[in-house]
Design a protein around this motif. Structure first.
Motif, PDB file in Angstrom:
ATOM      1  N   ASN A   1       4.840  14.727  -0.626  1.00 26.81           N
ATOM      2  CA  ASN A   1       3.851  15.308   0.299  1.00 26.81           C
ATOM      3  C   ASN A   1       4.067  14.805   1.729  1.00 26.81           C
ATOM      4  O   ASN A   1       3.167  14.248   2.362  1.00 26.81           O
ATOM      5  CB  ASN A   1       2.420  14.977  -0.151  1.00 26.81           C
ATOM      6  N   GLY A   2       5.266  15.000   2.227  1.00 28.09           N
ATOM      7  CA  GLY A   2       5.620  14.514   3.555  1.00 28.09           C
ATOM      8  C   GLY A   2       4.748  15.050   4.664  1.00 28.09           C
ATOM      9  O   GLY A   2       4.583  14.399   5.700  1.00 28.09           O
ATOM     10  N   GLU A   3       4.174  16.233   4.468  1.00 27.68           N
ATOM     11  CA  GLU A   3       3.324  16.814   5.513  1.00 27.68           C
ATOM     12  C   GLU A   3       2.043  16.016   5.727  1.00 27.68           C
ATOM     13  O   GLU A   3       1.341  16.211   6.719  1.00 27.68           O
ATOM     14  CB  GLU A   3       2.978  18.270   5.179  1.00 27.68           C
ATOM     15  N   MET A   4       1.744  15.102   4.805  1.00 26.64           N
ATOM     16  CA  MET A   4       0.531  14.293   4.929  1.00 26.64           C
ATOM     17  C   MET A   4       0.765  12.983   5.673  1.00 26.64           C
ATOM     18  O   MET A   4      -0.166  12.190   5.834  1.00 26.64           O
ATOM     19  CB  MET A   4      -0.034  13.997   3.539  1.00 26.64           C
ATOM     20  N   ARG A   5       1.961  12.740   6.117  1.00 29.24           N
ATOM     21  CA  ARG A   5       2.217  11.521   6.882  1.00 29.24           C
ATOM     22  C   ARG A   5       1.373  11.510   8.151  1.00 29.24           C
ATOM     23  O   ARG A   5       1.315  12.482   8.884  1.00 29.24           O
ATOM     24  CB  ARG A   5       3.705  11.430   7.256  1.00 29.24           C
ATOM     25  N   GLY A   6       0.719  10.408   8.402  1.00 24.60           N
ATOM     26  CA  GLY A   6      -0.138  10.285   9.564  1.00 24.60           C
ATOM     27  C   GLY A   6      -1.535  10.847   9.348  1.00 24.60           C
ATOM     28  O   GLY A   6      -2.409  10.682  10.200  1.00 24.60           O
ATOM     29  N   LYS A   7      -1.750  11.513   8.223  1.00 21.72           N
ATOM     30  CA  LYS A   7      -3.056  12.109   7.931  1.00 21.72           C
ATOM     31  C   LYS A   7      -3.662  11.512   6.664  1.00 21.72           C
ATOM     32  O   LYS A   7      -4.877  11.497   6.503  1.00 21.72           O
ATOM     33  CB  LYS A   7      -2.915  13.627   7.746  1.00 21.72           C
ATOM     34  N   ASP A   8      -2.812  11.081   5.773  1.00 23.23           N
ATOM     35  CA  ASP A   8      -3.249  10.636   4.456  1.00 23.23           C
ATOM     36  C   ASP A   8      -3.989   9.305   4.511  1.00 23.23           C
ATOM     37  O   ASP A   8      -3.867   8.547   5.474  1.00 23.23           O
ATOM     38  CB  ASP A   8      -2.019  10.482   3.552  1.00 23.23           C
ATOM     39  N   GLU A   9      -4.776   9.023   3.475  1.00 23.35           N
ATOM     40  CA  GLU A   9      -5.392   7.717   3.321  1.00 23.35           C
ATOM     41  C   GLU A   9      -4.420   6.796   2.581  1.00 23.35           C
ATOM     42  O   GLU A   9      -3.442   7.245   1.983  1.00 23.35           O
ATOM     43  CB  GLU A   9      -6.698   7.837   2.531  1.00 23.35           C
ATOM     44  N   TRP A  10      -4.710   5.496   2.645  1.00 24.58           N
ATOM     45  CA  TRP A  10      -3.859   4.511   1.995  1.00 24.58           C
ATOM     46  C   TRP A  10      -4.593   3.894   0.817  1.00 24.58           C
ATOM     47  O   TRP A  10      -5.811   3.775   0.825  1.00 24.58           O
ATOM     48  CB  TRP A  10      -3.467   3.405   2.981  1.00 24.58           C
ATOM     49  N   GLU A  11      -3.828   3.493  -0.191  1.00 21.81           N
ATOM     50  CA  GLU A  11      -4.397   2.799  -1.331  1.00 21.81           C
ATOM     51  C   GLU A  11      -3.524   1.602  -1.691  1.00 21.81           C
ATOM     52  O   GLU A  11      -2.301   1.636  -1.530  1.00 21.81           O
ATOM     53  CB  GLU A  11      -4.534   3.727  -2.533  1.00 21.81           C
ATOM     54  N   ARG A  12      -4.184   0.553  -2.141  1.00 21.80           N
ATOM     55  CA  ARG A  12      -3.474  -0.663  -2.501  1.00 21.80           C
ATOM     56  C   ARG A  12      -2.810  -0.502  -3.866  1.00 21.80           C
ATOM     57  O   ARG A  12      -3.382   0.083  -4.787  1.00 21.80           O
ATOM     58  CB  ARG A  12      -4.447  -1.843  -2.528  1.00 21.80           C
ATOM     59  N   ILE A  13      -1.586  -1.026  -3.977  1.00 21.02           N
ATOM     60  CA  ILE A  13      -0.879  -1.025  -5.249  1.00 21.02           C
ATOM     61  C   ILE A  13      -0.394  -2.444  -5.531  1.00 21.02           C
ATOM     62  O   ILE A  13      -0.391  -3.302  -4.650  1.00 21.02           O
ATOM     63  CB  ILE A  13       0.316  -0.046  -5.252  1.00 21.02           C
ATOM     64  N   SER A  14       0.020  -2.700  -6.747  1.00 19.64           N
ATOM     65  CA  SER A  14       0.477  -4.030  -7.118  1.00 19.64           C
ATOM     66  C   SER A  14       1.901  -4.257  -6.636  1.00 19.64           C
ATOM     67  O   SER A  14       2.630  -3.308  -6.310  1.00 19.64           O
ATOM     68  CB  SER A  14       0.418  -4.198  -8.642  1.00 19.64           C
TER      69      SER A  14
ATOM     70  N   ILE B   1       0.851  -1.187   0.000  1.00 23.59           N
ATOM     71  CA  ILE B   1       0.000   0.000   0.000  1.00 23.59           C
ATOM     72  C   ILE B   1       0.892   1.243   0.000  1.00 23.59           C
ATOM     73  O   ILE B   1       2.072   1.170   0.363  1.00 23.59           O
ATOM     74  CB  ILE B   1      -0.951   0.046   1.210  1.00 23.59           C
ATOM     75  N   LYS B   2       0.336   2.342  -0.398  1.00 20.98           N
ATOM     76  CA  LYS B   2       1.060   3.615  -0.343  1.00 20.98           C
ATOM     77  C   LYS B   2       0.091   4.725   0.013  1.00 20.98           C
ATOM     78  O   LYS B   2      -1.127   4.573  -0.132  1.00 20.98           O
ATOM     79  CB  LYS B   2       1.762   3.915  -1.667  1.00 20.98           C
ATOM     80  N   ARG B   3       0.640   5.833   0.481  1.00 20.97           N
ATOM     81  CA  ARG B   3      -0.213   6.987   0.740  1.00 20.97           C
ATOM     82  C   ARG B   3      -0.781   7.520  -0.574  1.00 20.97           C
ATOM     83  O   ARG B   3      -0.079   7.585  -1.580  1.00 20.97           O
ATOM     84  CB  ARG B   3       0.578   8.080   1.457  1.00 20.97           C
ATOM     85  N   LYS B   4      -2.034   7.919  -0.559  1.00 22.64           N
ATOM     86  CA  LYS B   4      -2.700   8.360  -1.790  1.00 22.64           C
ATOM     87  C   LYS B   4      -2.023   9.555  -2.425  1.00 22.64           C
ATOM     88  O   LYS B   4      -1.947   9.673  -3.652  1.00 22.64           O
ATOM     89  CB  LYS B   4      -4.170   8.678  -1.509  1.00 22.64           C
ATOM     90  N   THR B   5      -1.529  10.479  -1.607  1.00 22.40           N
ATOM     91  CA  THR B   5      -0.940  11.691  -2.179  1.00 22.40           C
ATOM     92  C   THR B   5       0.556  11.566  -2.433  1.00 22.40           C
ATOM     93  O   THR B   5       1.176  12.514  -2.897  1.00 22.40           O
ATOM     94  CB  THR B   5      -1.179  12.898  -1.245  1.00 22.40           C
ATOM     95  N   TRP B   6       1.124  10.384  -2.121  1.00 20.84           N
ATOM     96  CA  TRP B   6       2.569  10.214  -2.340  1.00 20.84           C
ATOM     97  C   TRP B   6       2.866   9.881  -3.787  1.00 20.84           C
ATOM     98  O   TRP B   6       2.148   9.115  -4.433  1.00 20.84           O
ATOM     99  CB  TRP B   6       3.112   9.090  -1.455  1.00 20.84           C
ATOM    100  N   SER B   7       3.945  10.474  -4.280  1.00 17.77           N
ATOM    101  CA  SER B   7       4.480  10.111  -5.586  1.00 17.77           C
ATOM    102  C   SER B   7       5.976  10.384  -5.534  1.00 17.77           C
ATOM    103  O   SER B   7       6.442  11.190  -4.712  1.00 17.77           O
ATOM    104  CB  SER B   7       3.823  10.927  -6.709  1.00 17.77           C
ATOM    105  N   PRO B   8       6.761   9.744  -6.393  1.00 14.63           N
ATOM    106  CA  PRO B   8       8.205   9.991  -6.379  1.00 14.63           C
ATOM    107  C   PRO B   8       8.537  11.469  -6.613  1.00 14.63           C
ATOM    108  O   PRO B   8       9.493  11.995  -6.035  1.00 14.63           O
ATOM    109  CB  PRO B   8       8.714   9.113  -7.526  1.00 14.63           C
TER     110      PRO B   8
END
Length: 207
Positions: A130-143, A119-126
Motif C-alpha cells: 500500500n505504497g500510496e499510504m506513505r505519509g498518510k498512514d498511521e503507525w503501529e508498534r511491532i515486536s 513500528i510499521k505502517r498499519k496498512t503495510w504488509s509484505p
C-alpha cells in the motif's frame, strides 16, 4: 526520574547546551533513565550540571574535522556539551570548534521523538505494501522478532527477484553492511565522497 517526565522549562534549560559525543555515550549508554530533577521541592529550577563531570568525547559523524568535543556526564547521562575552550580564539591559533550537527548528538540519542522500538505502517504488509499510504498512514508498534522477520524476508525477496546487484551500498554510513552482503553473494557499490554536501551529487554521477 525518567527524562520523559521532565518539565518543558527544565528540558529547555538542560538541553540548551546539552549535546553528546561517542565516548560519553559509549560509556553511559543511550538509556533515557536518569536521576536528574527539573525542580526542587519548592518548584525552583535545579542546575542539572551540578555534580556532573566533563570528559573528552568523539564525534560519530566522521567528517574528518577532528573537532574538540567534551561532554558532561551526570548519573549515567550526557547532559551538556562544550567545544574547544582551551585557549583564546584567533586567526593565528583558531579554536577547534564543533559544528551544530555534532552538537546535536545528545538529542539523537535522548530526543523525545527518537524511535525506541520497531513500528510499521498499519496498512503495510509484505503481500500488499500500500505504497500510496506513505505519509498518510498511521503507525503501529511491532515486536523486534516481527521487525527482524520482515526485514529478512524482504532481503530474500529482493535477492530472488532481482539478484544481489539490487543491493546498493554507498561508501558512507554503510560499512557495517558490507561483510554480511559479501558473504551472501555481493552487492552494488558506489565510489563517491564522505562529504554530506556533495554526497548525493557524486552518487548520482557514479551510478
Amino acid at each position: 526520574m525518567s527524562t520523559n517526565n521532565i518539565s518543558r522549562r527544565g528540558f529547555l534549560g538542560a538541553s540548551a547546551a546539552v549535546m553528546a559525543g561517542v565516548a560519553g555515550l559509549a560509556a553511559t549508554g543511550c538509556s533515557a533513565e536518569s536521576s536528574l530533577e527539573a525542580t526542587d521541592a519548592k518548584g525552583m529550577p535545579i542546575d542539572p550540571a551540578k555534580g556532573g563531570e566533563w570528559t573528552s568525547a568523539a564525534c560519530w559523524h566522521n567528517c574528518g574535522g577532528r573537532c574538540m568535543n567534551k561532554v558532561m556526564v551526570k548519573d549515567g547521562a550526557v547532559i551538556r556539551q562544550k567545544t574547544d575552550d582551551t585557549h583564546e580564539d584567533s586567526f593565528d591559533y583558531p579554536q577547534q570548534r564543533g559544528c551544530v550537527r555534532g552538537k546535536a548528538q545528545q538529542q539523537q540519542c535522548f530526543g523525545a521523538d527518537r524511535l525506541k522500538y520497531p513500528i510499521k505502517r498499519k496498512t503495510w504488509s509484505p503481500e500488499n505494501p500500500n505504497g500510496e499510504m506513505r505519509g498518510k498512514d498511521e503507525w503501529e508498534r511491532i515486536s523486534w522478532d516481527e521487525a527482524i522477520s520482515y526485514i529478512g524476508d524482504q532481503f530474500k525477496t529482493i535477492k530472488e527477484k532481482y539478484g544481489n546487484q539490487a543491493f546498493l551500498l554507498g561508501s558512507y554510513g554503510s560499512r557495517l553492511a558490507f561483510a554480511p552482503l559479501l558473504a551472501w553473494g555481493g552487492h552494488t557499490s558506489t565510489a563517491d565522497t564522505t562529504s554530506h554536501g556533495a554526497y548525493l551529487l557524486n552518487t548520482a554521477n557514479t551510478i
